[in-house]
Design a protein around this motif. Structure first.
Motif, PDB file in Angstrom:
ATOM      1  N   PHE A  41      52.228 -33.204 -92.307  1.00 15.95           N
ATOM      2  CA  PHE A  41      53.118 -32.199 -91.700  1.00 15.95           C
ATOM      3  C   PHE A  41      52.331 -31.157 -90.912  1.00 15.95           C
ATOM      4  O   PHE A  41      52.661 -30.841 -89.762  1.00 15.95           O
ATOM      5  CB  PHE A  41      53.937 -31.524 -92.802  1.00 15.95           C
ATOM      6  N   PHE A  42      51.282 -30.612 -91.501  1.00 20.59           N
ATOM      7  CA  PHE A  42      50.578 -29.487 -90.903  1.00 20.59           C
ATOM      8  C   PHE A  42      49.801 -29.888 -89.650  1.00 20.59           C
ATOM      9  O   PHE A  42      49.828 -29.177 -88.640  1.00 20.59           O
ATOM     10  CB  PHE A  42      49.642 -28.860 -91.943  1.00 20.59           C
ATOM     11  N   ALA A  43      49.115 -31.020 -89.706  1.00 20.36           N
ATOM     12  CA  ALA A  43      48.358 -31.468 -88.534  1.00 20.36           C
ATOM     13  C   ALA A  43      49.289 -31.943 -87.424  1.00 20.36           C
ATOM     14  O   ALA A  43      49.058 -31.666 -86.241  1.00 20.36           O
ATOM     15  CB  ALA A  43      47.401 -32.590 -88.932  1.00 20.36           C
ATOM     16  N   GLY A  63      45.906 -27.525 -95.643  1.00 16.16           N
ATOM     17  CA  GLY A  63      46.997 -28.239 -96.298  1.00 16.16           C
ATOM     18  C   GLY A  63      46.450 -29.139 -97.397  1.00 16.16           C
ATOM     19  O   GLY A  63      45.240 -29.230 -97.608  1.00 16.16           O
ATOM     20  N   TRP A  64      47.348 -29.809 -98.093  1.00 18.65           N
ATOM     21  CA  TRP A  64      46.911 -30.723 -99.147  1.00 18.65           C
ATOM     22  C   TRP A  64      46.596 -32.100 -98.552  1.00 18.65           C
ATOM     23  O   TRP A  64      46.849 -32.359 -97.368  1.00 18.65           O
ATOM     24  CB  TRP A  64      47.955 -30.832-100.257  1.00 18.65           C
ATOM     25  N   SER A  65      46.071 -32.989 -99.372  1.00 20.02           N
ATOM     26  CA  SER A  65      45.658 -34.320 -98.907  1.00 20.02           C
ATOM     27  C   SER A  65      46.688 -35.377 -99.296  1.00 20.02           C
ATOM     28  O   SER A  65      47.606 -35.129-100.087  1.00 20.02           O
ATOM     29  CB  SER A  65      44.306 -34.684 -99.515  1.00 20.02           C
ATOM     30  N   GLU A  66      46.501 -36.580 -98.749  1.00 14.42           N
ATOM     31  CA  GLU A  66      47.363 -37.706 -99.121  1.00 14.42           C
ATOM     32  C   GLU A  66      47.212 -38.019-100.605  1.00 14.42           C
ATOM     33  O   GLU A  66      48.167 -38.426-101.262  1.00 14.42           O
ATOM     34  CB  GLU A  66      47.018 -38.930 -98.275  1.00 14.42           C
ATOM     35  N   ALA A  67      46.003 -37.818-101.122  1.00 13.29           N
ATOM     36  CA  ALA A  67      45.788 -38.047-102.559  1.00 13.29           C
ATOM     37  C   ALA A  67      46.640 -37.101-103.396  1.00 13.29           C
ATOM     38  O   ALA A  67      47.152 -37.477-104.463  1.00 13.29           O
ATOM     39  CB  ALA A  67      44.309 -37.862-102.894  1.00 13.29           C
TER      40      ALA A  67
END
Length: 434
Positions: free
Chosen positions: A127-129, A140-144
Motif C-alpha cells: 500500500f505505502f510504496a 511500512g510493514w513487510s510481506e512477512a
C-alpha cells in the motif's frame, strides 16, 4: 512606447473615476464568481497521484449468482475475500494492495487522554510504496508481517502529535481493542484528493489515522465499516466475512507498462473462467481493468452541481464582459476629440489602438485584484459548507496565476471592439467640431 501608453491610460482612468470604477467592478464580479467555482472544480477533479496515476489500475470481477443478471451490467466495485486473496497471492502485478476501511478503539497510555475511536485502513504491505505515501518516521510493514499477522501499526502524523507530542514514536506500543501493537512507522502529512483508493469511505474524506495489516485486522476482529454487498446466503455476522458470498474489499494493482496491463487483463479473464469452471462464478465472464482516472470518472467523483456552478459562473462572467464592452465603448467614444487630435498629429490607427488596449489591460488588472479578493471571500464561504470537500477549497499558485491571466485576457477581449470603433474616427471631422 508602452510606458507612455501606460501613463496615458492612468491619466484617462483618473479623469473618469465613476466609469472606471464601474468597469473594474464588472470585471471583478465576473472574475470572482468564475474563479471561486473554477478553483473548487480544479481541486475536486485533480489527479490524486500526479506522475503515478497512469500505472494504477482497479481490477473488477463478477462472482455473483444469476439472480438479477443483466448482460450490460458492470461488475461489482469490490471483491470477495477469496478472490482478493487469490489475486494478491498470485503476484501478477508489480505491486498490489488489498484493503478495506474501519474504525479502531485506541487506548492511550496517558491517563490524561480518554479512549477514542480512530478511522483505520486494513491493507497489505505494498500500500505505502504503491501510493507513494510519505513517512515522517520509520517505514511500512513487510510481506512477512502480513503473512504472520504481526501486531504492527503505522499511524498518521496527526495521531502521533496527539499521543506522542510529535516525537519519533517508532518502537513504541499502541493499544487498540486491548491488544498491544508495535508502531513501525509514522506518516507525514498525506491527504490524496479524491480519496481514490476507497470511495466507499467518502470521495473527499481525510486519510485514516491508523494502518494495520489486513490479516491482523481479521485476526483481532477489528470493526469493518465499509460497504458490503452480498447475494445468495451471504450476509449476517462480520466474523464470517471471509467465507461469505459478499464483496467488501478494494483491490488495486500497479502495472508499469502497457504490455503488463494487457497481460494482467488476460490473467483476470483466465481467472474468471477458472472460477466459473469450479462453480464459484455463475455469470458469464465479465472482467474490467480501469485506470485510476477512469475509475474516478466511472464513479462520477466530481459532484454534478460543481460543474453546473462553474458553467453558470462563466456565463455570469460573459454578461459582465458585455457590460464592460458597453462602458468602454462609451468611454472611448467620448474621447473622440482627444483621439482625433492624436491622429492629426501623426499617430497611426495602430498606435491609437495599442494605447486603448493598454488602458483596457490596466482595467483588467485592477479587476483581477478585485476578483481575487472576491474569490478569497467566495472560497471562505465554500469552506463553511457542510460538504466533505469544503475544507479543500483553497487557491493555489496555479489558480492565482490563472486569475490574473483571465482578468487581463477578458479585459483585452472586451476592449477590442471599443478600441477598433474609436480608431475609425475621422480626424478632420473631430478637429472641425472642436
Amino acid at each position: 512606447m508602452f510606458g507612455y501608453y501606460l501613463d496615458l491610460a492612468l491619466r484617462s482612468l483618473k479623469r473618469n473615476k465613476i466609469l472606471t470604477a464601474l468597469m473594474v467592478l464588472a470585471i471583478a464580479l465576473g472574475i470572482g464568481a468564475s474563479m471561486t467555482t473554477l478553483t473548487v472544480l480544479h481541486v475536486l477533479s485533480g489527479d490524486p497521484l500526479p506522475g503515478s496515476s497512469g500505472t494504477l489500475f482497479y481490477p473488477q470481477l463478477d462472482p455473483r449468482d444469476m439472480d438479477g443478471y443483466e448482460p450490460a451490467k458492470p461488475p461489482p466495485e469490490q471483491v470477495t475475500w477469496i478472490d482478493g486473496m487469490n489475486l494478491l497471492r498470485s503476484k501478477r502485478a508489480d505491486r498490489q494492495a488489498l484493503m478495506t476501511g474501519g474504525a479502531v478503539p485506541v487506548q492511550p497510555a496517558q491517563s490524561s487522554l480518554d479512549p477514542f475511536y480512530s478511522d483505520a485502513r486494513y491493507t497489505s504491505s505494498d500500500f505505502f510504496a504503491m501510493f507513494q505515501v510519505p513517512f515522517l518516521y520509520g517505514r511500512g510493514w513487510s510481506e512477512a508481517d502480513d503473512n504472520s499477522k504481526s501486531r504492527v501499526v503505522v499511524i498518521s502524523r496527526t495521531l502521533n502529535d496527539k499521543l506522542f507530542g510529535g516525537k519519533d514514536s517508532t518502537g513504541q506500543t499502541l493499544r487498540m481493542k486491548d491488544t498491544a501493537f508495535r508502531i513501525v512507522g509514522v506518516l507525514d502529512s498525506w491527504r490524496p484528493n479524491p480519496h481514490f483508493y476507497d470511495l466507499n469511505m467518502g470521495n473527499y474524506s481525510a486519510s485514516e489515522d491508523v494502518f494495520v495489516p489486513l490479516s491482523t485486522s481479521r485476526d483481532v476482529r477489528f470493526e469493518h465499516n465499509g460497504s458490503t454487498d452480498c447475494w445468495g446466503t451471504g450476509g449476517g455476522s462480520d466474523e464470517h466475512a471471509e467465507t461469505q458470498p459478499c464483496v467488501w474489499l478494494q483491490f488495486w494493482v500497479q502495472l508499469d507498462s502497457a504490455t503488463k496491463v494487457a497481460a494482467y487483463k488476460e490473467y483476470l479473464t483466465h481467472y474468471a473462467q477458472e472460477q466459473k469452471t469450479l462453480g464459484r462464478f455463475e455469470r458469464p465472464v465479465n472482467v474490467r481493468l480501469p485506470g485510476l482516472m477512469a475509475w474516478l470518472d466511472i464513479n462520477k467523483v466530481v459532484p454534478g452541481d460543481v460543474r453546473l456552478q462553474t458553467w453558470l459562473a462563466f456565463g455570469f462572467l460573459l454578461v459582465c464582459l458585455v457590460n464592460t464592452v458597453g462602458l468602454m465603448l462609451a468611454k472611448f467614444l467620448r474621447r473622440s476629440g482627444e483621439l482625433g487630435v492624436r491622429r492629426a498629429l501623426g499617430a497611426s490607427k495602430r498606435e491609437v489602438f495599442s494605447q486603448l488596449l493598454v488602458e483596457s489591460g490596466v482595467i483588467g488588472l485592477a479587476g483581477g485584484f478585485g476578483g481575487l479578493l472576491l474569490a478569497f471571500l467566495g472560497l471562505w464561504l465554500v469552506r463553511r459548507q457542510p460538504s466533505d470537500y469544503a475544507a479543500l477549497a483553497h487557491l493555489d499558485a496555479s489558480m492565482l496565476l490563472i486569475t490574473f491571466l483571465l482578468a487581463l485576457g477578458s479585459s483585452l477581449l472586451a476592449g477590442l471592439l471599443p478600441a477598433w470603433r474609436a480608431c475609425q474616427i475621422t480626424p478632420a471631422l473631430q478637429l472641425k467640431s472642436q
